[in-house]
Every structure is written in structure tokens, then in C-alpha cells.
Design an enzyme around this catalytic site. Structure first.
Site, PDB file in Angstrom:
ATOM      1  CG  MET A  95      30.787 120.966 -11.488  1.00  0.00           C
ATOM      2  SD  MET A  95      30.911 121.154 -13.285  1.00  0.00           S
ATOM      3  CE  MET A  95      29.787 122.516 -13.549  1.00  0.00           C
ATOM      4  N   GLY A  96      30.486 117.054 -10.146  1.00  0.00           N
ATOM      5  CA  GLY A  96      30.497 115.594 -10.010  1.00  0.00           C
ATOM      6  C   GLY A  96      29.113 114.967 -10.058  1.00  0.00           C
ATOM      7  CB  THR A 115      31.320 112.166 -17.531  1.00  0.00           C
ATOM      8  OG1 THR A 115      31.030 112.933 -16.362  1.00  0.00           O
ATOM      9  CG2 THR A 115      31.548 110.728 -17.108  1.00  0.00           C
ATOM     10  CB  ILE A 116      34.612 116.246 -15.417  1.00  0.00           C
ATOM     11  CG1 ILE A 116      33.256 116.821 -15.000  1.00  0.00           C
ATOM     12  CG2 ILE A 116      35.193 116.977 -16.604  1.00  0.00           C
ATOM     13  CD1 ILE A 116      33.340 118.227 -14.425  1.00  0.00           C
ATOM     14  CG  ASP A 117      30.180 114.208 -13.434  1.00  0.00           C
ATOM     15  OD1 ASP A 117      30.791 115.256 -13.176  1.00  0.00           O
ATOM     16  OD2 ASP A 117      29.053 114.191 -13.979  1.00  0.00           O
ATOM     17  CE  LYS A 143      19.134 123.304 -23.336  1.00  0.00           C
ATOM     18  NZ  LYS A 143      18.896 124.719 -23.464  1.00  0.00           N
TER      19      LYS A 143
END
Ligand code: F6P
Length: 367
Positions: free
Chosen positions: A188-189, A144-146, A79
Site C-alpha cells: 500500500m501507500g 497513516t501507514i503511508d 465517510k
């Protein structure tokens, strides 16, 4: 002789398998190859703002035994943008949306930190770019896992997320088969379908819905019914959290107001299961994998990629190639200017190998 004697390393944004492996590789390379000192900055940019105890010396001992561990030994925050910062001072007065980046730069100077390795996703690297513009010597490492960053072939964390999703599908198959159910697995993604399509292929699923291919639920039902007609009385459907119907919108689970990217996706799996149940004549249930995909043991591939990224980031700093992000180009490492990588996302391409493979083996993509 390089003017760099002490470097800082920080992780910011969501946790991701492989973060610790990068921290370890940065620390080991800096100390063993270049004789540098390494300072870990805890809690991302919030720690950079606070200084003091948030800055910790990283030694070979401190990074020993962490290569396999998920999460980040430096903790994280998703944040805190110091260029648009909201904080409460010692007197309890709240300051909203102020540029406090100079405090960060000052804290680096006070700690004698000559250059930074910043590990994070789009938001984190945007601030990394902005600090680079202010003259801080920065190298970014994409996380990022995405797997949705255009500048790099693969991000670390993706392989582990896919492995976890695939193992979950394997486990869910048992119940689907025993109880003649259709199990819808939500992965997710964000707005990219890489985790979805990769785990659907690896998990041997019947259907897969991803953001890049808006779906018609009737097509998914037809695929399940066709399977039933040939005697298969269960089904496995992967739904990426960002998937949406042809004439509809994504499902939002939460809005985190003070986050740079406030929309949290989630819930489409339940919607799809409820709709399917009315169409296929089998009980349909949803399992939402959520943060399970980000935790646990990091796969060997991610440990190797993270180690390559971490060690190369320090090489780039020592070569004076500041303001860049490490990137995988084919099998080789390279780099891209932070100026160019921000906001440049990639998606599953219609004529790419992911969709071709899925379609060739008969996975219904809902279109
Ligand atoms: O970007 C990584 C990711 O795990 C996405 O796949 C997901 O949409 C999002 O982060 C979840 O964020 P949070 O942990 O803040 O809920």
C-alpha cells in the site's frame, strides 16, 4: 486553573496500527497527569453526530492492555464529513450534503466536553480544522501507514506496515527461491512510495517500483535477467500500489463513491507480474498484501511514537495550544497549525536517503 475538565477523543478514517496506543496515552495522561475526565467518541464523526451511546467514558481500566492491538477500540468511519453530510432521519427521509456540524458542536456541549483530541489522516483533520474554526478546542494527531504527511517526520503506523511487508517478503522469498519464480509483492501507500521503498530495502529485493519514479518494465526485466546471468534464478520485486509506467496511469481497484477520497488503488502487482513473465523466462506471480499491512500487533517503535503523540496532544490542550496537530520534528515533538497541514503531502525525494540507499545497493527502480 485550566477551564478544561473533560476531553473527548476520537479516531476517524482508515484503521492504523498505533491508534489504540494513542487512545491509551491520551486517557492515561489526561487522568493521571491532569485529573481530567475522558470521553471516547465511537465511529468517528458519525458518533459525534449521533451522540448518546456513541459517547463512552474512558477509564484507566478501559485502556488497559490495548497498547499492542491494531485497529481502534473506538471504531472508525471514513465517510462521515459533518460539514457535507448525508444521512437518513428517524422518519426515513434522506438528507444529502448538508452541513450538520452544529449538531456535533451541540453534542460536545451536552456531554460537557471542553476539548477534543482528533486522531486521523487528511480528511479527518480537515474536519478537525473546520471544527477548530467554529471554536472547538482541537488538537490533531496524524495517522497513516503511508507516512505521506509533510508536517511530520514520521506518522505512526508506518513502522508496523513496513515490518509486516518485510516479514511477508521474507516468507515469499522461500517460494521464489524453491520454484525459481519472480514474486511481485504489491504494498500500500497510496500516492507515496515510502512503504514500498522501505520494505524493498529491508526485504533485500531486486527491484522496487514506486509512484515517484515512473517505470519502464524492460528495465526491471533487464535487472532480473542480469541476476540470472550470474546464477540467481529467482527474483523479488516490490510494487507500491500507486506505481505507474512511464507512459501510463495508476491501476484503480475500486471507486467508493461516497468517500471523500473515492479512488482505491490496487492491482498494479498483477499487471507487472504478467508483463515481466513475458520478458524474463521465469514464472512470475503477484501477491497483494492489502490490509494485512494495517492489522496485527503494533511494533515497539509505533507504540512509542503513538504514546509520545498521545501524551503530547493532551499537554498541548492544557497549554491552550488549540487548532494544532502534533508533529515529529527530527527526534523532538512539535506542532503545526491545522490550517497549514491539510493537503500538504510528502513523497519520496529523488535526492533523499531512501532512493540514494536503494540505488547504491543496486535495487532496480525501473528507470
Ligand atoms: O491511507 C492508508 C491506506 O491503507 C492506503 O495505503 C490505501 O491506499 C488506502 O488506505 C486503502 O483504503 P481502504 O481501507 O478504504 O480501502
Amino acid at each position: 486553573m485550566s477551564e478544561i475538565k473533560r476531553i473527548g477523543v476520537m479516531t476517524a478514517g482508515g484503521d492504523c496500527p498505533g491508534l489504540n496506543a494513542v487512545i491509551r496515552a491520551v486517557t492515561k495522561t489526561a487522568i493521571q497527569k491532569y485529573g481530567l475526565e475522558v470521553v471516547g467518541i465511537k465511529h468517528g464523526y458519525r458518533g459525534l453526530f449521533l451522540g448518546g451511546d456513541e459517547f463512552v467514558n474512558l477509564t484507566l481500566d478501559k485502556v488497559s492492555g490495548i497498547i499492542s492491538k491494531g485497529g481502534t477500540i473506538l471504531y472508525s468511519s471514513n465517510k462521515d464529513n459533518l460539514f457535507d453530510y448525508t444521512y437518513t432521519d428517524e422518519k426515513g427521509v434522506e438528507h444529502k450534503n448538508v452541513d450538520m456540524s452544529d449538531v456535533g458542536v451541540e453534542n460536545l456541549k451536552k456531554a460537557g466536553i471542553d476539548a477534543m483530541v482528533i486522531i486521523g489522516g487528511d480528511g479527518t483533520l480537515t474536519s478537525g480544522r473546520d471544527f477548530a474554526r467554529k471554536g472547538v478546542k482541537v488538537i490533531g494527531v496524524p495517522k497513516t501507514i503511508d507516512n505521506d504527511l509533510a508536517a511530520t517526520e514520521t506518522t505512526f503506523g508506518f513502522d508496523t506496515a513496513v515490518a509486516t511487508a518485510t516479514e511477508s517478503i521474507d516468507r515469499l522469498r522461500t517460494t521464489a527461491e524453491s520454484h525459481s519464480r519472480v514474486i511481485v509483492v504489491e504494498v500500500m501507500g497510496r500516492y507515496a512510495g515510502f512503504i514500498g521503498i522501505a520494505s524493498a530495502i529491508a526485504g533485500g529485493c531486486d527491484a522496487c517500483l514506486i509512484p515517484e519514479v515512473p517505470y519502464d518494465i524492460n528495465k526491471v526485466a533487464d535487472a532480473i535477467k542480469a541476476n540470472r546471468a550470474r546464477g540467481k534464478n529467482f527474483g523479488l520485486v516490490v510494487v507500491a500500489e500507486g506505481a505507474k509506467p512511464k507512459d501510463g496511469e495508476v491501476v484503480v481497484s475500486k471507486v467508493v463513491e461516497d468517500s471523500p477520497d473515492p479512488i482505491r488503488l490496487g492491482g498494479i502487482g498483477t499487471v507487472v507480474a504478467d508483463q515481466l513473465e513475458k520478458l524474463v523466462g521465469l514464472e512470475c506471480r503477484a501477491t497483494i498484501l492489502g490490509h494485512v499491512q494495517r492489522g496485527g500487533t503494533t511494533t515497539a517503535n509505533d507504540r512509542i511514537l503513538s504514546t509520545r503523540y498521545g501524551t503530547y496532544a493532551v499537554d498541548l490542550l492544557m497549554e491552550g495550544k488549540f487548532g494544532n496537530m502534533v508533529a515529529l520534528k527530527g527526534a523532538e515533538l512539535g506542532y503545526e497549525s491545522l490550517e497549514n497541514v491539510i493537503g500538504a503531502n510528502k513523497a519520496v525525494e529523488e535526492d533523499g536517503y531512501w532512493l540514494k540507499t536503494a540505488r547504491n545497493i543496486g535495487i532496480c527502480m525501473g528507470d
